[in-house]
Every structure is written in C-alpha cells, then in structure tokens.
Design an enzyme around this catalytic site. Structure first.
Site, PDB file in Angstrom:
ATOM      1  N   CYS A 111      70.212  98.952  48.096  1.00 35.15           N
ATOM      2  CA  CYS A 111      70.442  97.600  48.630  1.00 35.15           C
ATOM      3  C   CYS A 111      69.140  96.885  48.949  1.00 35.15           C
ATOM      4  CB  CYS A 111      71.318  97.675  49.864  1.00 35.15           C
ATOM      5  SG  CYS A 111      72.809  98.627  49.550  1.00 35.15           S
ATOM      6  N   LYS A 158      76.977  90.305  56.426  1.00 32.60           N
ATOM      7  CA  LYS A 158      78.338  90.394  56.947  1.00 32.60           C
ATOM      8  C   LYS A 158      79.201  89.210  56.506  1.00 32.60           C
ATOM      9  CE  LYS A 158      81.877  91.336  59.390  1.00 32.60           C
ATOM     10  NZ  LYS A 158      82.723  90.870  58.305  1.00 32.60           N
ATOM     11  N   HIS A 182      77.060  90.333  50.329  1.00 37.51           N
ATOM     12  CA  HIS A 182      76.030  91.329  50.023  1.00 37.51           C
ATOM     13  C   HIS A 182      76.114  91.793  48.566  1.00 37.51           C
ATOM     14  CE1 HIS A 182      73.266  94.571  50.336  1.00 37.51           C
ATOM     15  NE2 HIS A 182      74.063  95.507  50.789  1.00 37.51           N
TER      16      HIS A 182
END
Lengths: 124, 388
Positions: free
Chosen positions: B84, B330, B334
């Site tokens: 990520c 959030k 993402h």
C-alpha cells in the site's frame, strides 16, 4: 507446492518435535533462515519449541479469504513461546471464547477449505 | 542539491469503476497533472509508477511502460511495489532523482484497479502483503492483521472501539466536500459501533473501502520551475523511508510502528523540521487503529496517547492539527497502488489553498504525508512546504 524449510518445520511441530532457531544474542525466529532477522548473526541453533505458549493478541475473523471460507468465524492468534512467537488458528475452543493470556499448545491441523496443513494453536 | 517542486497534480475520483481499466484511470490522472502544470510531454524524463496487485487483478504485469504509452510519453518508466506504500516509494524515488540532478521533470504516482474482483479475491490479493508462510496460511487477512494490532494496543495502553469510531466519523466528515472522495456520507459513532464485525475488533466501518483510482504528480527541479515560470508554490522538502519485519510475530511490540518512526525521523531531519512545525497531516488510515499508530509513530503523540485524539477534537478539521482533511483512506478511498501519490496531491491542494478544506488550514505552511505498506513493514513520509 513444497516449501523447503517451512514444510519440514510444520511436520516437526505435528510430530511433537517443534523447534525454533536461536542466535547467540537470544533472538528467536522460524525457518527458513540463513541469518537472524533481528541482528544478522549467521550462527543459528535449533532449540526445542516450548510445549505451551500464551496468547498475546488475537482476532475473530468473520470474513476470511477464499482459502478460509469454510472456517468462518475463526480465531487467529499470535502466541508467545519463550524466545519466539507463533501465529496460528486457535482450535479446541469456541472462537468467541479466546482470550489474551490463554494457554495454548502448538499442533498441526487441516485447513477445512483447501485440505492443506496449517499451524494450530490448541487451547489447553 | 536542487529543491523539488510540485508543478501539477492529477487524481481520478476514487470509487467503484469495475469496468474501467487501470491504464485508463492512470491516463486520466496523469493527463490532468500535465494539464495543470503546463509541462509538455517531451520534457518528462522519467515515470515512477506505483501499483501493487495489477498482476492479480488485471493479469497485467510490466505496467510502467504501458502507462508511459497511455500518457503519450517516451521515457524510462518503472513500477514501484511496496504494497500500500507503492506510490509513496515511487514519489520518494522521483524526489531523489530530481535532487540528484539526473532529471528535471519526473511524473510519479500510481494506480490500482480492485472492484473488478470479488470481495474474497480482493481479500486474498491484499493478504499477499503479509508473510505467506507464517501469516496467510494462518488465516491472516488485512482487517485481521490490524485487528491483532488493535487488540495488542488496547491491552497495552487502553482505549476502546468507541475511541476508534471517532476517527472514522471525523474522516467521513472531512470527505464530504472533497470531489475526489469515494464516500460523501457522514456517519455516526453508533453506526460505526453497530456495523457488522469483519475481524474483531475491526468492524466494517473501521475499514477503508475497496477502491479503484489513480494519482499523478509532476515533480520538477527549482531551476526548471524558475526557467519556465511555473506557478508551483509547494515543495517537497523532506523524504524518509523505514522498514520492519514483515510478519507481526517477529516484531518486539505489536502496539507501535517503528517503520513509521524511522521514516519520520529521516524526513524531519531532511527537511530541518520537527513534529511541532507541522500544521496539517495526511496519514495512512487503512483501518481506524492505523491512524492512531501513525500519529504516535510520527511523534505527534506519545505512545498510547493518540487513541483519544479524534474524540477530543484535536485532529478534526477545526482541531489544533487537522488529520486527513482529504477524508483519508477511510472515506476518500484506498486504491492501494495510488494512495501515497494521492496523499501528496491532496496535501499540495491543501497548502496551495485550492482544496475544498483549505479554509480549515489557511495559515498552514508545513504539511506531512505518511504512507504505509502492509502492517507497516514499510513506511514512507514526506514533508511539504508552501511559499507564503
């Protein structure tokens, strides 16, 4: 798939001869290793894995990946075994009854979905 | 050593586009960055592209030259993969490339296509950022991994799910005016607490969504910006990266993230700044506990103190040091390989004053972005500053 180092280690745990690797500074780790992951020492000895460990943290997983779809809900925990920690699926207790500090012993079980062997932390 | 300026940023709206290819998403973001900067394609000397699971999601490895082709640029193009944190490292390497004097203009960013896969396939794909032998085979998913960290944190420092729920509520509020965010929906603490449990104590509304999207930045040397009269008031003045053991079981303490501390320490020193100088922050909040761990690792709070920060109002839009004014992972979404670039794009907009939430930080001069890979086995931190 065969994974040299890991598969032998898992078989040994299943036979009750579990071990871990220890460097001269006392850091524990699991195979396959050529050096200690904490200090880089190439001097790794096999040591006997303690018979029991204690749950350090855990989760009850309600949504797993495809390899665990027949297992849900299941508890996965990280447990302290002296110099080393193991991560495994907790069995022998309802997942929602797992707690931090619980005593577990290492074992090998079968993944219900894939039929593969997996590390189990069996509640005592 | 030359300074590095952000000459243009581009984002797709983050969301669910199962029918849109990754190549099309990245082209949209990159062309937007080019248009904003006014830089001709021929001046781009290198493309640094972040992507994590394209080989699984689109059966497309070797994506970087494809992306160069899609944005009409003939130059070396390289994919950076750090789970990520993929786009974070892509940007960091672009900064290093410009600073070294080797290149004056680098296009950096990333893309991820995820919603074309089933939830189970995405869960499995993301899990590959964990240790295959000792975590994935033990049933670790990413919500599960962060749940292990959250419980370890609660055990060591206290705090509870309600504290974490305030992080989710805050970030959804921040996303409301952001045109690039996936969610434009306010939520309540009770909704977070009552949401279905994914991996206890991580509930559905403690988790970021599955998202498609792309981000792009055009980074240029000070000299290039000056010579071409670019309007580029934001500079990247600090960069840092840190690492840690891949598997959680090999870390000494499951309630802290030393990779973040290492990345932050390097970035602060690089910029000649410290946590007290930072006015506004974008952190990697893939799960609500992740924001807490990040704020402590970055030095804004002592260990064990950040869990109540959102609840106390310190990190809200009106708070002393606003965190995740974009909506964060959030609520903004993402798309894993794009996230690190999007954080820097959003910070650039916040500092320039053209973000819908810029008014909350009108006097801000120093911003910080934090992008984490896996269970923070890698972390990338950037410090951004604006000419005022």
């Amino acid at each position: 798939m065969t994974d040299a180092g890991h598969d032998e280690w898992l078989d040994a745990v299943g036979d009750g001869d579990g071990y871990y690797l220890r460097c001269p500074a006392g850091h524990g780790s699991l195979p396959p290793r050529r050096v200690c992951p904490h200090c880089g020492s190439p001097d790794l000895d096999r040591r006997e894995l303690p018979a029991t460990g204690t749950v350090k943290t855990f989760t009850v997983c309600y949504v797993g990946g495809p390899d665990f779809e027949d297992e849900e809900p299941y508890a996965t925990a990280i447990a302290d075994f002296g110099d080393v920690r193991l991560t495994g699926v907790v069995r022998g207790v309802d997942p929602e009854d797992v707690s931090v500090g619980q005593v577990v012993e290492p074992a090998v079980g079968t993944n219900c979905t894939t039929g593969d062997h997996l590390l189990v932390l069996r509640s005592r | 050593m030359t300074g590095v300026r952000v000459a243009g940023v581009g984002l797709t709206q983050f969301g669910r586009y199962p029918e849109r290819t990754g190549r099309d998403l990245f082209a949209e973001a990159a062309l937007a960055a080019r248009e904003e900067s006014g830089i001709p394609g021929d001046d781009i000397e290198e493309i640094n592209y972040g992507n994590f699971m394209g080989a699984l999601a689109e059966r497309q490895g070797h994506q970087a030259p494809l992306m160069a082709e899609m944005v009409g640029v003939d130059c070396p193009a390289t994919r950076y993969e750090e789970a990520c944190a993929s786009a974070g490292v892509a940007v960091r390497e672009a900064v290093r490339s410009v600073r070294s004097g080797e290149n004056d203009v680098v296009l950096a960013g990333g893309c991820e296509r995820m919603t074309n896969l089933s939830t189970a396939a995405v869960t499995e794909g993301l899990a590959t950022a964990a240790d295959e032998l000792y975590e994935i085979r033990a049933g670790i998913t990413f919500p599960g991994a962060y749940a292990l960290m959250a419980r370890a944190y609660f055990e060591r420092f206290g705090g509870d799910r309600e504290d974490l729920a305030h992080v989710a509520v805050k970030n959804h509020d921040n996303a409301l005016p952001n045109e690039y965010a996936q969610f434009h929906r306010a939520i309540t603490v009770d909704e977070v607490l009552d949401a279905p449990m994914v991996s206890d104590p991580v509930g559905l509304l403690d988790a970021c969504p599955v998202t498609d999207g792309a981000s792009a930045l055009l980074l240029v040397s000070d000299e290039y910006a000056k010579a071409h009269g670019l309007d580029a008031p934001v500079s990247i003045t600090g960069t840092g990266q840190g690492g840690d053991n891949l598997a959680l079981q090999d870390r000494e303490d499951l309630a802290v993230t030393p990779a973040t501390e290492r990345a932050a320490s390097e970035a602060y020193e690089d910029a000649g700044r410290d946590p007290g100088d930072v006015d506004v922050v974008e952190v990697h909040d893939c799960f609500t506990i992740a924001e807490v761990l990040a704020l402590e690792g970055l030095g804004f709070y002592d260990a064990g103190e950040a869990v109540g920060a959102a609840r106390r109002g310190e990190t809200t839009a009106e708070g002393e040091r606003s965190v995740n004014l974009s909506g964060g992972l959030k609520a903004k979404g993402h798309p894993v390989g794009a996230t690190g670039g999007s954080q820097i794009a959003e910070m650039t907009r916040l500092l320039r004053g053209d973000h819908p939430n810029s008014d909350h930080v009108a006097d801000a001069t120093v911003g910080l972005t934090h992008n984490a890979g896996g269970t923070v086995a890698s972390a990338v931190v950037h410090v951004l500053e604006v000419d005022r």
